[in-house]
Enzyme design. Structure first.
Site, short mmCIF file in Angstrom:
data_model
loop_
_atom_site.label_atom_id
_atom_site.label_comp_id
_atom_site.label_asym_id
_atom_site.label_seq_id
_atom_site.Cartn_x
_atom_site.Cartn_y
_atom_site.Cartn_z
N THR A 178 39.63 49.56 50.18
CA THR A 178 40.65 49.40 49.14
C THR A 178 41.70 50.50 49.19
O THR A 178 42.84 50.29 48.78
CB THR A 178 40.00 49.34 47.74
OG1 THR A 178 39.39 50.59 47.42
CG2 THR A 178 38.96 48.23 47.68
N LEU B 26 44.67 48.88 45.61
CA LEU B 26 44.44 47.66 44.84
C LEU B 26 43.03 47.16 45.18
O LEU B 26 42.82 46.43 46.13
CB LEU B 26 45.50 46.62 45.18
CG LEU B 26 45.61 45.42 44.24
CD1 LEU B 26 45.78 45.85 42.79
CD2 LEU B 26 46.77 44.53 44.65
N HIS B 27 42.08 47.58 44.36
CA HIS B 27 40.67 47.43 44.70
C HIS B 27 40.15 45.99 44.61
O HIS B 27 39.76 45.38 45.60
CB HIS B 27 39.82 48.31 43.78
CG HIS B 27 40.24 49.74 43.71
ND1 HIS B 27 40.01 50.64 44.73
CD2 HIS B 27 40.87 50.44 42.73
CE1 HIS B 27 40.48 51.83 44.40
NE2 HIS B 27 41.01 51.73 43.18
N ASP B 28 40.09 45.46 43.40
CA ASP B 28 39.31 44.25 43.13
C ASP B 28 39.80 42.97 43.80
O ASP B 28 38.98 42.11 44.15
CB ASP B 28 39.20 44.03 41.61
CG ASP B 28 38.41 45.14 40.94
OD1 ASP B 28 37.55 45.74 41.60
OD2 ASP B 28 38.65 45.40 39.74
N CYS C 283 40.48 42.51 46.69
CA CYS C 283 39.88 42.42 48.02
C CYS C 283 38.68 41.46 48.01
O CYS C 283 38.44 40.76 49.00
CB CYS C 283 39.45 43.80 48.51
SG CYS C 283 40.82 44.91 48.89
#
Length: 314
Positions: free
Chosen positions: A196, A242-244, A246
């Site tokens: 991320t 931008l983590h989630d 992914c």
């Protein structure tokens, strides 16, 4: 046309959770069976509210949202208002939702759905602490054999942690729950900080959302502009990770990611490294491989997918 993949999104919105939900709502490959809220980025009262706000923003008040665990299994709740703002969705001015919160407890919904649907047809997509998933496994251990896959955002190894030197936020909030999930034998795909942190919301990428000229595009740009300020200052980068999204992107285009099968163990005893995901990337132990850990991402392809799919909403 191939059958859509049934998913349950377990989430603690959070601006990046919100973009992940929007990506799923804009993708016909996925069928959201339900959204379960958990305490994490902000308390449960706000996360369940935020999940409904996002569904209404996307014009999907038909999606069922359930409230789950109000705190971790064995620790006090740690939140992240300094990152996400007091509401968890600071940035855009989103109206209070009018769609109803479902009366059923999220953990019961997860168990009932997995026991009722054909085995191997439901994928769990946890975007926050793993409390709801762990509680469901405790309540009904038989669901472990019925889950198609768990694709989650959490942990880190080469990147270290983002809430302590050793631990990523989602795992740190409820390490006992994470430990239980990683020991469950369920097929797991893990999106750690190592991936991320390569998906940065640059100003050019945020502008692409705004240029969609839709409510969803504008709100996404405003969310990301607020969200990125914390990590830009912290890491000195152009944009924040931008983590989630992914997690959802992997379900749609797995070829965007590269990783390998590893053993992942979660530290639950040491306060110094509490919540650390110890990833045996180089295979130096004899511990059984229990997760596919992603390390690389085609970040241009990832953001192109996001813009294209969010552009389908409104």
């Amino acid at each position: 046309m191939p059958q859509s993949r049934k998913i349950i999104i377990d989430t603690d919105p959070g601006q990046d959770d919100a973009v992940a939900i929007l990506l799923a709502l804009g993708s016909s490959e996925l069928e959201i069976v339900g959204i379960t809220a958990v305490a994490g980025n902000v308390p449960l009262k706000l996360t369940q509210n935020n999940a409904r706000k996002i569904c209404e923003l996307a014009g999907r008040p038909d999606i069922k949202v359930y409230a789950g665990a109000i705190r971790p299994l064995a620790r006090e709740l740690v939140t992240a208002e300094e990152v996400h703002g007091k509401t968890g969705l600071n940035g855009p001015q989103l109206p209070e939702p009018t769609m109803k919160l479902q009366e059923q407890y999220a953990v019961d919904f997860i168990v009932e759905t997995l026991m009722g649907e054909e085995s191997g047809t439901i994928t769990l997509c946890p975007l926050g602490p793993l409390t709801n998933i762990a509680l469901a496994l405790i309540r009904e251990p038989r669901i472990a054999l019925r889950i198609k896959e768990i694709v989650l955002m959490g942990g880190g190894f080469f990147e270290g942690g983002n809430v302590t030197p050793a631990a990523e936020f989602n795992i740190y909030v409820d390490p006992q729950a994470a430990d239980l999930v990683f020991k469950s034998g369920i097929p797991i795909v893990m999106m750690p900080l190592d991936v991320t942190h390569k998906a940065l919301t640059t100003s050019k990428r945020i502008q692409a959302f705004r240029q969609l000229g839709t409510k969803v595009g504008t709100a996404t740009a405003e969310m990301l502009e607020f969200f990125e300020r914390y990590d830009e200052e912290k890491y000195g980068t152009d944009g924040g990770p931008l983590h989630d999204p992914c997690v959802i992107a992997y379900l749609i285009k797995p070829e965007l990611f590269k990783g390998r099968r590893c053993n992942v163990s979660v530290e639950t005893a040491s306060e110094l490294t509490m919540g650390m995901t110890v990833i045996d990337w180089w295979g130096v132990t004899k511990r059984e491989k229990n997760a596919t850990v992603m390390r690389d991402i085609d970040h241009d392809g990832f953001f192109a997918l996001l813009v294209e799919r969010l552009g389908r909403l409104n």
